[in-house]
Design a protein around this motif. Structure first.
Motif, PDB file in Angstrom:
ATOM      1  N   MET A   1     -13.763 -29.686 -35.392  1.00  0.00           N
ATOM      2  CA  MET A   1     -12.830 -29.606 -34.272  1.00  0.00           C
ATOM      3  C   MET A   1     -11.681 -30.584 -34.450  1.00  0.00           C
ATOM      4  SD  MET A   1     -13.646 -29.965 -30.243  1.00  0.00           S
ATOM      5  CE  MET A   1     -12.669 -31.279 -29.548  1.00  0.00           C
ATOM      6  N   TRP A   2     -11.981 -31.786 -34.945  1.00  0.00           N
ATOM      7  CA  TRP A   2     -10.965 -32.854 -34.942  1.00  0.00           C
ATOM      8  C   TRP A   2     -10.006 -32.822 -36.120  1.00  0.00           C
ATOM      9  CZ3 TRP A   2      -9.131 -35.561 -31.073  1.00  0.00           C
ATOM     10  CH2 TRP A   2      -9.832 -35.480 -29.876  1.00  0.00           C
ATOM     11  N   THR A   3     -10.450 -32.328 -37.282  1.00  0.00           N
ATOM     12  CA  THR A   3      -9.526 -32.291 -38.423  1.00  0.00           C
ATOM     13  C   THR A   3      -8.274 -31.452 -38.101  1.00  0.00           C
ATOM     14  OG1 THR A   3     -11.399 -32.590 -39.926  1.00  0.00           O
ATOM     15  CG2 THR A   3      -9.336 -31.816 -40.911  1.00  0.00           C
ATOM     16  N   PRO A   4      -8.422 -30.240 -37.573  1.00  0.00           N
ATOM     17  CA  PRO A   4      -7.214 -29.464 -37.244  1.00  0.00           C
ATOM     18  C   PRO A   4      -6.336 -30.117 -36.163  1.00  0.00           C
ATOM     19  CG  PRO A   4      -9.179 -28.072 -37.197  1.00  0.00           C
ATOM     20  CD  PRO A   4      -9.664 -29.467 -37.346  1.00  0.00           C
ATOM     21  N   ILE A   5      -6.934 -30.858 -35.257  1.00  0.00           N
ATOM     22  CA  ILE A   5      -6.147 -31.551 -34.229  1.00  0.00           C
ATOM     23  C   ILE A   5      -5.252 -32.598 -34.893  1.00  0.00           C
ATOM     24  CG2 ILE A   5      -6.281 -33.167 -32.272  1.00  0.00           C
ATOM     25  CD1 ILE A   5      -8.853 -31.645 -31.397  1.00  0.00           C
ATOM     26  N   PHE A   6      -5.846 -33.405 -35.776  1.00  0.00           N
ATOM     27  CA  PHE A   6      -5.048 -34.438 -36.456  1.00  0.00           C
ATOM     28  C   PHE A   6      -3.965 -33.795 -37.324  1.00  0.00           C
ATOM     29  CE2 PHE A   6      -9.144 -37.121 -36.243  1.00  0.00           C
ATOM     30  CZ  PHE A   6      -8.802 -37.588 -34.992  1.00  0.00           C
TER      31      PHE A   6
ATOM     32  N   ALA B   1      -4.225  -8.844 -18.176  1.00  0.00           N
ATOM     33  CA  ALA B   1      -5.179  -9.895 -18.590  1.00  0.00           C
ATOM     34  C   ALA B   1      -4.511 -11.263 -18.642  1.00  0.00           C
ATOM     35  CB  ALA B   1      -5.767  -9.550 -19.952  1.00  0.00           C
ATOM     36  N   LEU B   2      -5.321 -12.279 -18.312  1.00  0.00           N
ATOM     37  CA  LEU B   2      -4.885 -13.661 -18.460  1.00  0.00           C
ATOM     38  C   LEU B   2      -5.612 -14.245 -19.674  1.00  0.00           C
ATOM     39  CD1 LEU B   2      -3.666 -16.422 -17.462  1.00  0.00           C
ATOM     40  CD2 LEU B   2      -5.735 -16.654 -16.052  1.00  0.00           C
ATOM     41  N   VAL B   3      -4.838 -14.847 -20.587  1.00  0.00           N
ATOM     42  CA  VAL B   3      -5.422 -15.493 -21.770  1.00  0.00           C
ATOM     43  C   VAL B   3      -5.110 -16.991 -21.686  1.00  0.00           C
ATOM     44  CG1 VAL B   3      -5.398 -15.624 -24.303  1.00  0.00           C
ATOM     45  CG2 VAL B   3      -5.058 -13.407 -23.155  1.00  0.00           C
ATOM     46  N   VAL B   4      -6.130 -17.818 -21.749  1.00  0.00           N
ATOM     47  CA  VAL B   4      -5.899 -19.272 -21.759  1.00  0.00           C
ATOM     48  C   VAL B   4      -6.548 -19.866 -22.998  1.00  0.00           C
ATOM     49  CG1 VAL B   4      -5.879 -19.419 -19.222  1.00  0.00           C
ATOM     50  CG2 VAL B   4      -8.010 -19.897 -20.467  1.00  0.00           C
ATOM     51  N   ASP B   5      -5.961 -20.966 -23.495  1.00  0.00           N
ATOM     52  CA  ASP B   5      -6.654 -21.727 -24.534  1.00  0.00           C
ATOM     53  C   ASP B   5      -6.894 -23.124 -23.994  1.00  0.00           C
ATOM     54  OD1 ASP B   5      -4.013 -22.971 -24.996  1.00  0.00           O
ATOM     55  OD2 ASP B   5      -5.017 -23.812 -26.756  1.00  0.00           O
ATOM     56  N   VAL B   6      -7.780 -23.871 -24.646  1.00  0.00           N
ATOM     57  CA  VAL B   6      -8.156 -25.191 -24.145  1.00  0.00           C
ATOM     58  C   VAL B   6      -7.917 -26.278 -25.189  1.00  0.00           C
ATOM     59  CG1 VAL B   6      -9.885 -24.206 -22.599  1.00  0.00           C
ATOM     60  CG2 VAL B   6     -10.557 -24.901 -24.906  1.00  0.00           C
ATOM     61  N   GLY B   7      -7.070 -25.996 -26.158  1.00  0.00           N
ATOM     62  CA  GLY B   7      -6.895 -26.888 -27.307  1.00  0.00           C
ATOM     63  C   GLY B   7      -6.296 -28.243 -26.960  1.00  0.00           C
TER      64      GLY B   7
ATOM     65  N   PRO C   1     -11.443 -24.212 -32.655  1.00  0.00           N
ATOM     66  CA  PRO C   1     -10.571 -25.250 -33.225  1.00  0.00           C
ATOM     67  C   PRO C   1      -9.090 -24.833 -33.168  1.00  0.00           C
ATOM     68  CG  PRO C   1     -12.538 -25.026 -34.562  1.00  0.00           C
ATOM     69  CD  PRO C   1     -12.581 -23.909 -33.542  1.00  0.00           C
ATOM     70  N   VAL C   2      -8.198 -25.829 -33.038  1.00  0.00           N
ATOM     71  CA  VAL C   2      -6.793 -25.517 -32.754  1.00  0.00           C
ATOM     72  C   VAL C   2      -6.092 -24.746 -33.876  1.00  0.00           C
ATOM     73  CG1 VAL C   2      -6.444 -27.343 -31.033  1.00  0.00           C
ATOM     74  CG2 VAL C   2      -6.051 -27.863 -33.460  1.00  0.00           C
ATOM     75  N   ASP C   3      -6.536 -24.929 -35.124  1.00  0.00           N
ATOM     76  CA  ASP C   3      -5.902 -24.135 -36.200  1.00  0.00           C
ATOM     77  C   ASP C   3      -6.299 -22.667 -36.083  1.00  0.00           C
ATOM     78  OD1 ASP C   3      -8.523 -24.838 -36.879  1.00  0.00           O
ATOM     79  OD2 ASP C   3      -8.108 -24.957 -39.026  1.00  0.00           O
TER      80      ASP C   3
ATOM     81  N   GLU D   1      -4.264 -21.123 -33.261  1.00  0.00           N
ATOM     82  CA  GLU D   1      -2.891 -20.823 -33.690  1.00  0.00           C
ATOM     83  C   GLU D   1      -2.820 -19.465 -34.387  1.00  0.00           C
ATOM     84  OE1 GLU D   1      -1.371 -23.927 -36.214  1.00  0.00           O
ATOM     85  OE2 GLU D   1       0.585 -22.955 -36.429  1.00  0.00           O
ATOM     86  N   LYS D   2      -3.820 -19.200 -35.223  1.00  0.00           N
ATOM     87  CA  LYS D   2      -3.832 -17.915 -35.958  1.00  0.00           C
ATOM     88  C   LYS D   2      -4.276 -16.749 -35.093  1.00  0.00           C
ATOM     89  CE  LYS D   2      -4.830 -19.900 -40.455  1.00  0.00           C
ATOM     90  NZ  LYS D   2      -5.998 -20.735 -40.737  1.00  0.00           N
ATOM     91  N   LEU D   3      -5.293 -16.990 -34.248  1.00  0.00           N
ATOM     92  CA  LEU D   3      -5.919 -15.864 -33.547  1.00  0.00           C
ATOM     93  C   LEU D   3      -5.197 -15.465 -32.255  1.00  0.00           C
ATOM     94  CD1 LEU D   3      -8.430 -14.097 -34.076  1.00  0.00           C
ATOM     95  CD2 LEU D   3      -9.717 -15.613 -32.558  1.00  0.00           C
TER      96      LEU D   3
END
Lengths: 283, 283
Positions: A227-232, A87-93, A68-70, A73-75
């Motif tokens: 998943m969706w609450t942190p997005i909103f 290393a390559l780090v990607v997120d998919v948020g 989840p996107v929150d 953000e922290k991790l």
């Protein structure tokens, strides 16, 4: 690329490693998840080869952050602290601004690529992972210039090989437009589901009257609240703006009906039929 | 049943005669449509065997009325005037109250069966007709007791043979509930499409960001305004009620976001996830 770590092994993370492993069976996929049951399930589904923890990240060639996107953000700063220089780090948020801000001054910012693959289903968890989810889909990449050149190249090759089209955008524009074409759809669907469930709670068999049209419009109401609450929350201002416009349009439609102005109702629908052309090409 | 007349040869009328003819290739299908081009297209697609006019209806064993609901309301008494005493006349409209009222005192009321097959796609016209559209779908039948017994039997056998489940309801209840599970979905979809098109009219490539979720929620915005305007008009009171409840739910969701009450947002979505169980079994 030998050691791939996936943090959060659900629909997107799981599907990504499935496709990457199909392209190159020699990679080893390590899974990290706060729930051990999820790791065990991912292992039994052969999505991952081994369970791992954040402390193993120093061996990673690629880290996929699909939580989840929150939590991202922290991790994300912690992950960047732990990875090696190559290393390559990607997120998919589904939001990009707050996540990019969380690492804008990180000393390993150049190891990170912000992305958002526009792909998915309404299902979640390891069992939702499927092959070829990304074929022909758009992958939105933000602030590409902030990623080290050789890691950009690595990422582009990898994601192009699993079938994606790349599209570049700044995080502000991403968050604003995705509110319209994705986040609003989820709310319209959840609230449509709620409206019908509330009305019909004492008349269960009424749902026998529901057809494929209803199923299609409320499909997204099956999506994961976690998943969706942190997005909103992260995209609050943009999402509220889309909701205000949507409510205004619905209210105007209702007023036209109250005024018996069915010529205008006809025109509203006819003008929107143009969506046919727009939707061509979306799978 | 030898001579079947279909008045209005689009998605529903066309698909019905396709399936009926598949069950019994010996029937002759006559098409009536106010547009000759539609009749010619239906003929070239082999949906009908011959073009016909209302004056030929005296030879009909079965008449399927599949035209917009306002046209049905006007034409149904005329059709009943023209058919013979043994003919069965059915309509397939998405509203039932006004249509049933239009013929409640007709001397041939017993030749008419009011029905609403819950099946369809977002496409229209003869080319939208497909085989097996009705397999496993619900056919809502209203005021069955007002139809002659032997014609009831004839209809049930016919529609059961092409795969439908029958469901009986009075016209008031039909119109009220269908407003929730069908009419509201169409408006939510049209207005979602409008909201996004308006916002993005100067940025066409933004639609590259739209995924399958958006496509699913706006699918119904491709529907025909000529068919849907009369439905909203005939079912005005019920549709306005559903719109008011939907707008209230969206407004409450927006207020919760403004108040940063994301725990409540989470609960709203979690409570609606229950739609998963409801949707099981809808194709």
């Amino acid at each position: 690329m030998k050691n791939i770590f996936v943090i959060g092994i659900g629909l997107i993370g799981g599907s990504l490693v499935k496709d990457i492993k199909k392209q190159d069976p020699s990679v080893t996929v390590y899974g990290i998840d706060k729930k051990d049951a999820v790791l065990s399930e991912a292992l039994s589904l052969s999505l991952i080869d081994e369970k791992a923890t954040l402390d193993d990240l120093e061996n990673a060639d690629l880290v996929i952050v699909s939580i989840p996107v929150d939590a991202t953000e922290k991790l994300l700063p912690v992950i960047l602290n732990k990875v090696n220089d190559n290393a390559l780090v990607v997120d998919v948020g589904s939001t990009k601004l707050d996540i990019c801000k969380a690492v804008e001054n990180h000393e390993k910012r150049r190891n990170y690529l912000a992305m958002h693959p526009i792909a998915g289903t309404e299902f979640s968890g390891p069992s939702a992972a499927i092959n070829d989810l990304f074929v022909g889909k758009t992958n939105i990449i933000c602030e590409v210039e902030k990623t080290a050149f050789k890691l950009q190249e690595k990422a582009l090759e990898l994601f192009r090989n699993i079938g994606m089209r790349m599209c570049y955008m700044n995080p502000e524009a991403h968050d604003k437009h995705i509110a319209y074409v994705s986040h609003l759809s989820h709310i319209s669907s959840f609230m449509l589901g709620k409206t019908v469930i509330e009305k019909e709670k004492n008349e269960r068999d009424i749902f026998d009257m529901a057809g494929s049209g209803f199923a299609s419009t409320v499909r997204l109401a099956k999506s994961s609240p976690a998943m969706w609450t942190p997005i909103f929350k992260q995209n609050k201002a943009n999402v509220i703006e889309t909701l205000e416009e949507y409510i205004a349009n619905l209210t105007q439609f209702k007023e036209l009906m109250k005024q018996d102005n069915f010529e205008a109702i006809y025109n509203e629908m006819e003008n929107t039929n143009y969506i046919k052309d727009i939707l061509k090409g979306i799978n």
